[in-house]
Design a protein around this motif. Structure first.
Motif, short mmCIF file in Angstrom:
data_model
loop_
_atom_site.label_atom_id
_atom_site.label_comp_id
_atom_site.label_asym_id
_atom_site.label_seq_id
_atom_site.Cartn_x
_atom_site.Cartn_y
_atom_site.Cartn_z
N ASN A 119 41.42 24.51 69.19
CA ASN A 119 40.17 23.84 69.52
C ASN A 119 39.40 23.41 68.28
O ASN A 119 38.80 22.33 68.24
N LYS A 128 37.76 15.25 70.99
CA LYS A 128 37.07 16.09 71.97
C LYS A 128 37.75 16.09 73.33
O LYS A 128 37.66 17.07 74.07
N THR A 129 38.44 15.01 73.66
CA THR A 129 39.08 14.93 74.98
C THR A 129 40.17 15.99 75.15
O THR A 129 40.48 16.38 76.28
N LEU A 131 39.99 19.02 74.52
CA LEU A 131 39.43 20.28 75.02
C LEU A 131 39.16 20.23 76.52
O LEU A 131 38.84 21.26 77.12
N LEU A 132 39.29 19.05 77.12
CA LEU A 132 39.12 18.96 78.56
C LEU A 132 40.22 19.69 79.31
O LEU A 132 40.09 20.00 80.50
N ALA A 133 41.34 19.95 78.61
CA ALA A 133 42.46 20.64 79.24
C ALA A 133 42.20 22.13 79.42
O ALA A 133 42.92 22.82 80.15
N TRP A 136 37.27 25.79 81.85
CA TRP A 136 36.16 26.70 81.56
C TRP A 136 35.79 27.54 82.78
O TRP A 136 35.36 28.69 82.62
N LEU A 179 33.94 24.42 73.78
CA LEU A 179 33.97 23.49 74.91
C LEU A 179 32.62 22.78 75.07
O LEU A 179 32.57 21.59 75.40
N ALA A 182 32.28 20.08 72.55
CA ALA A 182 33.12 18.93 72.90
C ALA A 182 32.67 18.27 74.19
O ALA A 182 33.30 17.31 74.64
N GLU A 183 31.58 18.76 74.77
CA GLU A 183 31.06 18.27 76.04
C GLU A 183 32.08 18.40 77.16
O GLU A 183 32.06 17.65 78.15
N ALA A 184 32.98 19.37 77.01
CA ALA A 184 33.96 19.65 78.06
C ALA A 184 33.43 20.69 79.03
O ALA A 184 34.05 20.96 80.05
N MET A 185 32.28 21.25 78.69
CA MET A 185 31.59 22.20 79.56
C MET A 185 30.14 21.76 79.65
O MET A 185 29.50 21.54 78.61
#
Length: 406
Positions: A119, A128-129, A131-133, A136, A179, A182-185
């Motif tokens: 990460n 950042k995309t 980290l969408l995997a 959360w 996360l 990375a705006e994944a959360m």
């Protein structure tokens, strides 16, 4: 249990103490005084936190082992035919099993580090995309389990495992922070997670050092009881979607039941056994949650056998080792819940996935045989050594005491 999946109301899951006082202060005080009087000791005041006394005497009191379902209730180590004060082998094995539990920190930490490093690299590269995997929501479920177990082992005064669970909470929180960056959360969810983590760590360590008000601790226990019971059936249900309808009904029903049970326990509408049962819910739900992980993974392997090669054999080996290291301690102190969770995770999550990898030719025969030999020799050694230090003739007696009590 990678965690090993914890708390109760006043009946905390600590096998190293006596009856928990926070729900029944009068009963526990009377019981405690009588126990001390049986040993020709002057009854001590319970004005200070119960566990400060328990820690001092938990290896010197004689008390029968409680049944498996009461593993959340504090009780001293079983002496059986062993004299704690004179049996060196017993004391040595006590110390060794505690060190084994502490050693589990290493494999569990190594399990999380690769994800944290990956990460970090993606964040530094601006990817950042990627980290969408990382799911959360699933991680939050694991975090709740770790916090529940942290509370459980805090009451047990098992310092080595407290460190294991604390590192588990902190390492997961680092991933949550990544996360969020990375705006994944979603940021509001991260803020709520931060509050839960901070509160959980502060409250547990204040309780460990006898600095926490009993009412605040009970509120925390209520929170993790409701949270754990709500999450478990929802996770179990979601495993089999789309073969069953996608629904939040299991979690919603469990939430209502949990809240109702907590309220009834608090207003005195349940019997003593009922309160004890409710008090043990959070520990067992956390244990069952972690026990469900291998079931979910096996189900995924069954549905998508080609994806089995995506599993890391080293990660599965680390999970097997980390959980296996805690089995001797759980057996030694006769904590059925801890033993069940740790042995299950070691056998079915770690070793079970290694078996799947071998079946699909994803690992070598030598790797599989080494893992198999090491695991079963370790479990055999734990059973044999436990039998010796307790002075028994067969490990079956140790297992009987573990499950049924003496």
């Amino acid at each position: 249990m990678a965690k090993s999946l914890v708390v109760s109301y006043g009946c905390s899951k600590a096998p190293l103490g006596l009856q928990h006082p926070s729900l029944y202060p009068n009963n526990s005080q009377a019981s405690f005084s009588l126990t001390l009087q049986r040993h020709n000791q002057k009854p001590l005041s319970l004005k200070h936190n119960y566990y400060s006394l328990t820690t001092l005497i938990h290896r010197r009191l004689t008390s029968p082992i409680t049944a498996a379902l009461d593993s959340d209730v504090p009780h001293p180590l079983h002496q059986g035919s062993v004299n704690f004060r004179s049996n060196k082998s017993f004391e040595q094995w006590d110390s060794l099993t505690a060190k084994f539990s502490g050693a589990a920190n290493l494999p569990f930490l190594l399990l999380q580090l690769p994800q944290i490093i990956l990460n970090t690299r993606n964040l530094l590269a601006g990817n950042k995309t990627a980290l969408l995997a990382v799911p959360w929501l699933g991680m939050f479920t694991g975090l709740l389990g770790n916090l529940s177990l942290l509370s459980y082992f805090t009451k047990k005064r098992e310092k080595e495992v407290i460190v294991v669970q604390t590192l588990g909470v902190l390492s997961q929180y680092v991933v949550f922070a990544q996360l969020a960056m990375a705006e994944a959360m979603p940021l509001p969810h991260f803020v709520i997670t931060s509050v839960v983590v901070t509160a959980g760590l502060v409250l547990n360590f204040m309780n460990y050092f006898n600095l926490l008000n009993a009412g605040i601790w009970r509120f925390w226990e209520d929170f993790i009881t409701v949270g754990g019971l709500s999450v478990l059936p929802q996770i179990m249900w979601s495993t089999f979607v789309p073969y069953i309808p996608n629904s939040i009904l299991p979690g919603a029903i469990a939430f209502v039941i949990a809240v109702t049970a907590v309220i009834m326990a608090r207003i005195g509408k349940l019997s003593e056994e009922g309160v004890k049962f409710v008090g043990g819910i959070s520990g067992w739900t956390a244990t069952l949650l972690f026990m469900w992980m291998p079931v979910s993974q096996m189900w995924t392997n069954f549905l998508n056998p080609d994806n089995i090669k995506g599993l890391s054999a080293v990660s599965m080996l680390l999970a097997m080792i980390g959980n296996g290291l805690m089995v001797p301690r759980a057996l030694f102190i006769r904590d059925f819940m801890w033993f069940l969770g740790s042995s299950w995770a070691s056998l079915f999550y770690g070793y079970g996935n290694i078996l799947c990898l071998y079946f699909f030719n994803a690992i070598s025969k030598e790797f599989f045989l080494a893992a198999t030999t090491g695991l079963f020799l370790w479990i055999g050694m734990a059973l044999w050594r436990d039998t010796i230090v307790y002075g028994y003739d067969t490990p079956l007696r140790s297992l009987k005491e573990l499950v049924l009590g003496s």
